[in-house]
Design an enzyme around this catalytic site. Sequence first.
Site, PDB file in Angstrom:
ATOM      1  N   GLY A   1       0.793  -1.224   0.000  1.00  0.00           N
ATOM      2  CA  GLY A   1       0.000   0.000   0.000  1.00  0.00           C
ATOM      3  C   GLY A   1       0.825   1.274   0.000  1.00  0.00           C
ATOM      4  N   ASN A   2       2.064   1.198   0.553  1.00  0.00           N
ATOM      5  CA  ASN A   2       2.891   2.413   0.613  1.00  0.00           C
ATOM      6  C   ASN A   2       3.442   2.829  -0.754  1.00  0.00           C
ATOM      7  OD1 ASN A   2       4.497   0.131   0.740  1.00  0.00           O
ATOM      8  ND2 ASN A   2       5.937   0.959   2.237  1.00  0.00           N
TER       9      ASN A   2
ATOM     10  N   LYS B   1     -11.370 -10.223   4.910  1.00  0.00           N
ATOM     11  CA  LYS B   1     -10.647  -9.071   4.362  1.00  0.00           C
ATOM     12  C   LYS B   1     -11.445  -7.785   4.612  1.00  0.00           C
ATOM     13  CE  LYS B   1      -7.748  -7.040   1.323  1.00  0.00           C
ATOM     14  NZ  LYS B   1      -6.314  -6.904   1.588  1.00  0.00           N
TER      15      LYS B   1
ATOM     16  N   LYS C   1      -3.112  -9.760  -2.648  1.00  0.00           N
ATOM     17  CA  LYS C   1      -2.269  -9.428  -3.805  1.00  0.00           C
ATOM     18  C   LYS C   1      -0.956 -10.200  -3.828  1.00  0.00           C
ATOM     19  CE  LYS C   1       1.135  -6.249  -2.403  1.00  0.00           C
ATOM     20  NZ  LYS C   1       1.121  -6.688  -1.030  1.00  0.00           N
TER      21      LYS C   1
ATOM     22  N   LYS D   1       2.009 -12.873   3.120  1.00  0.00           N
ATOM     23  CA  LYS D   1       3.288 -12.613   2.439  1.00  0.00           C
ATOM     24  C   LYS D   1       4.225 -13.807   2.587  1.00  0.00           C
ATOM     25  CE  LYS D   1       2.843  -7.740   3.528  1.00  0.00           C
ATOM     26  NZ  LYS D   1       1.949  -7.469   2.393  1.00  0.00           N
TER      27      LYS D   1
END
Lengths: 320, 320
Positions: free
Chosen positions: B14-15, B135, B220, B282
Amino acid sequence: MSRDERYILIALGGNAFQSKGDKGTPEDYWRNAYRAAETIVRIVKEGYRVVVTHGNGPQVGIIMEWMERSKDKIPPLTMDIAGAMTQGWLGYLLAQSISNVLLREGVKDSVKGVVAVVNQVEVRRDDPAWSNPTKYVGSWYTEEEAKKLAAEKGWIFKPDPRGGYRRVVPSPNPFNNVEVSAIKRLVDDGWIVVASGGGGIPVVRNDDGSLQGVEAVIDKDLAGEVLATSLGVGTFVILTDVDGVYLNFGKPDQKKLDVVMVSELEKYYKEGHFAPGSMGPKVLAAIRFIKNGGKRAMIGHLYNGYEVIKGRSGTTVLPI
Amino acid sequence: MSRDERYILIALGGNAFQSKGDKGTPEDYWRNAYRAAETIVRIVKEGYRVVVTHGNGPQVGIIMEWMERSKDKIPPLTMDIAGAMTQGWLGYLLAQSISNVLLREGVKDSVKGVVAVVNQVEVRRDDPAWSNPTKYVGSWYTEEEAKKLAAEKGWIFKPDPRGGYRRVVPSPNPFNNVEVSAIKRLVDDGWIVVASGGGGIPVVRNDDGSLQGVEAVIDKDLAGEVLATSLGVGTFVILTDVDGVYLNFGKPDQKKLDVVMVSELEKYYKEGHFAPGSMGPKVLAAIRFIKNGGKRAMIGHLYNGYEVIKGRSGTTVLPI
């Protein structure tokens, strides 16, 4: 790619996503997209290699209205970003519906699949359109509301022929499709590509060569012509909600053009037969395509798309 | 494409679009995108061939909030369409900023350009996630508001660790990238491709083979792994807002993993070291990538992206 008439760029009008009486529900969007997909697949089945573009006027208006109505909480984004969003939205509808219809119709060997690309289109910083905005976007307002918004935001409003006042934005002339060589690669490889959606995301080139988004909406037919010409397709088809090009449209002596030479059409265009923001840019896009070396340009009704390609409906523009 | 370590898939967190304190203006989005682009171009200049994916959590939340706040006038669209919109939005930001940085840095011969594709990712109809939505999407509500919306719309709300109640949606497991062969063609041809944005537009396959959008948001990083594996890239890099993978994260005895074998990491994963919805997916994505034949997976901070690739920052996961 040679100027092969069997390479075709199809420009879909607003009725590919909305029909009269639609409320704009997801079901409405899908029903319309499938209807457009059926036309496209019928053309694919004839052996054409197809590239698809589409408008985004109502949808970019919806996104701008969302932004406007939520601006107390969420900072509004710019028109280039709104245009990019419509490419995702409408590109997805078309890619999924076309590929599902291909499957249903048993089209396998000639097409690898359908893919939509996010696509920037270049306009010029010194385009005269910047000082003469003409393209209606977003909601309808009363004269009073329009004056207030104009003062607050510096937006420009014009009376809409359909009633009320609407914001108008510049519609500069497109001259370069930024991602054309990626599109060409995919088309050559057997993909149906959805590109230049909504006329492309409008960008200008800075002195250092970098690209930058601008607050504008490009005409999708003129941008479609840029893509069609740079891909080198032979046939350019504009499918809309009228059944062809008319002289004296809407008058008692209106006359439909079935087949017309580009030189003749250009004469009519210069005589002012075709309404700006409506048939005007479609006719101009067809003229440019033929003058740039295209073999055939057609303008006709989306729901008769197959007959338009066959020359049995709509207007066909030919060289000379 | 062989399992070449110099083919790399970079998953941006997101960053890449938002930093702390940002208001979410267009200027904020561009500034963050350029920062991410600089990292990517530094990696390109090392001779890597790059594919980029990115999250969309905050942005899909914004679009859903726009829809919710304007539902009196504009029928809300579905989550697959909202996801498609974020692919246009964020794909455009990345494509333009990466290509402008490539130009500024004089990278010419090794890269044809940057192109974002609208990309569907397949999930299963019988995924257990459908009955256990996890989510978070959209706005924060009070318990009372959440109960009202839940009754009205059938949405499911859960308390957010950051406070308040938020809608939760299913996050089913991705297993197939629908447009992967188009992406591969473009990568092989020298394009930097932005794909699988926001985990991809979630679709399921019907019995007749057709695709259909579903109301979900795919992780993602897990979707990035599917793309990385099916492209056959050698290196998979997840860039986020923490500087690597920790055991006992946030506790006094927390320990960062610099280099870890996949078998060891899997043991830690099963022991529950990594938070679901945060480091968990992740780590799972990295494990899957290596077990599926990948050479190296890295997890590290976006702002140290170059050092992460070099193995001087972040966590590197290796086979065996």
